[in-house]
Scaffold this active site. Sequence first.
Site, PDB file in Angstrom:
ATOM      1  N   GLU A  83      -3.965  -0.303 -25.762  1.00 17.01           N
ATOM      2  CA  GLU A  83      -5.404  -0.061 -25.927  1.00 17.01           C
ATOM      3  C   GLU A  83      -6.228  -1.337 -25.728  1.00 17.01           C
ATOM      4  OE1 GLU A  83      -6.488   2.529 -29.153  1.00 17.01           O
ATOM      5  OE2 GLU A  83      -8.481   1.647 -29.298  1.00 17.01           O
ATOM      6  N   LYS A 261      -6.884   5.319 -38.355  1.00 12.64           N
ATOM      7  CA  LYS A 261      -6.338   5.090 -37.007  1.00 12.64           C
ATOM      8  C   LYS A 261      -6.716   3.686 -36.552  1.00 12.64           C
ATOM      9  CE  LYS A 261      -6.136   5.424 -32.314  1.00 12.64           C
ATOM     10  NZ  LYS A 261      -6.638   4.452 -31.322  1.00 12.64           N
ATOM     11  N   ASP A 277       9.975   0.288 -36.514  1.00  8.39           N
ATOM     12  CA  ASP A 277       9.850   1.733 -36.327  1.00  8.39           C
ATOM     13  C   ASP A 277       8.405   2.166 -36.599  1.00  8.39           C
ATOM     14  OD1 ASP A 277       9.904   4.507 -36.650  1.00  8.39           O
ATOM     15  OD2 ASP A 277      11.869   4.510 -37.620  1.00  8.39           O
ATOM     16  N   HIS A 375     -15.553  -2.005 -25.450  1.00  6.75           N
ATOM     17  CA  HIS A 375     -14.464  -1.357 -24.721  1.00  6.75           C
ATOM     18  C   HIS A 375     -14.677  -1.409 -23.213  1.00  6.75           C
ATOM     19  CE1 HIS A 375     -11.549   0.633 -27.243  1.00  6.75           C
ATOM     20  NE2 HIS A 375     -12.476   1.034 -28.082  1.00  6.75           N
TER      21      HIS A 375
HETATM   22  C1  MEV Z   1     -10.369   3.387 -31.770  1.00  6.75           C
HETATM   23  O1  MEV Z   1      -9.048   3.220 -31.288  1.00  6.75           O
HETATM   24  C2  MEV Z   1     -10.438   3.104 -33.252  1.00  6.75           C
HETATM   25  C3  MEV Z   1     -11.777   3.401 -33.923  1.00  6.75           C
HETATM   26  O2  MEV Z   1     -12.142   4.753 -33.659  1.00  6.75           O
HETATM   27  C4  MEV Z   1     -11.600   3.158 -35.396  1.00  6.75           C
HETATM   28  C5  MEV Z   1     -12.776   3.596 -36.255  1.00  6.75           C
HETATM   29  O3  MEV Z   1     -13.515   4.529 -35.850  1.00  6.75           O
HETATM   30  O4  MEV Z   1     -12.910   3.044 -37.350  1.00  6.75           O
HETATM   31  C6  MEV Z   1     -12.870   2.558 -33.352  1.00  6.75           C
END
Ligand code: MEV
Length: 428
Positions: A83, A261, A277, A375
């Site tokens: 990513e 995430k 892992d 990004h």
């Molecule tokens: C993207 O990989 C992760 C985010 O969505 C985390 C978040 O929203 O806190 C930017």
Amino acid sequence: MNATSRIPGFYKLDPDSRFRRIVEASGLPADQLRPLQEKDAAMAAIADRMIENAVGTIAIPLGIAANFLIDGTDHLVPMATEEPSVVAAASNAALIARERGGFHTSGTAPVMIAQVQILDVADPQGARLRLLEARDELLELANAQDPLLVELGGGARDIEVRLVESGDFRCVVVHLQVDVRDAMGANAVNTMAEALAPRIAAIARGRSLLRILSNKADLRLVRARAVFDAEKLGGADVVDGIVDAYRFAAADPYRAATHNKGIMNGISAVVLATGNDTRAVEAGAHCHACRDGRYTSLSHFEKDADGHLVGSIELPLALGLVGGATRTHPTAQAAVTLLGVRSATHLGRITAAVGLAQNTAALRALATEGIQRGHMSLHARNVAAAAGAVEDEIGALVERMVADGHVRLDRARQLLAELRPEPEPHRQ
Ligand code: MEV
């Protein structure tokens, strides 16, 4: 659809022969499948030792996050991720944390849990107490399976007995708690659980079924905290924005899943880079986020008395330094060497700090300019390459797409066509 997936003796072949067989079996042109084949003979041999039916490896970018000051020591942190922006974001947040002393971490002993499931017990309450009475005998039997672990200061520490019921299903479950030292621990605890099961079944007067570790590794916790300087973050409004963003995640599982995430973007990247892992860690983390019966944020954000942002995180991390891919994969070995970790718990503590940094960077972006701008340029590079741009065309395409805010494959193709000189008309 493949012509056939039945290739007798496939597992006995070497990686190159396997590749040839899948070309035949799939009926696809070899050239289309070539990227699956490992070019490096040494790497092919390593892959072949690591998993079954190996034909190749897939290279994931490995970046090094900078600026991490953790418990007073500088660390360069290897991160493997597909990513864009992850490594840059972690490094940025770590730079801000440095201003006020960096990250401070701690961890419990590396205790993993193995579960032994016992069915058909007539008197579960009685069985529970009989098993607890046999604690010392069971621990001794468990430790006899792994004298080396005991010699290293680890070994079985305790047992817990739970009665698990749902509808008309009922079983007695013995938890064996084992200090696994610098191992991830799956092999050690699974071996012990399998060895103990017959004795446990006899004591409970039931029938043993599953004997396996739990990925809810909630006795193996790591923690990290840091103070993020308000001014460096962008001011008091940014601090308030991050705290409100955190409160949203704390209150709403839909947001919490994305918030967590973002944490795992950092954590899984270190876990993968060090050959650990990722699925075990992800399962443990998300289960921990739900420990009070409602899925919520793994981290916390608040303001200190001076208006700076205080971030903290606590989660289970079952990581190892010995055994598994960490030992067999040369890149993982080098990653561990670069980190300079002293123990598996130390690795876990650093990893938690990276998760907190990653989370802080994401919330800061979300609470201010939004996530897309950061990004865009890396994303645009990928889009330009996907449109067929070669290295010296990519820069121009990226610049144009980012400037007018349309980072899309169709736009990249259009720009590429404009960039390339028209072919000379064919003269008769
Ligand atoms: C993207 O990989 C992760 C985010 O969505 C985390 C978040 O929203 O806190 C930017």
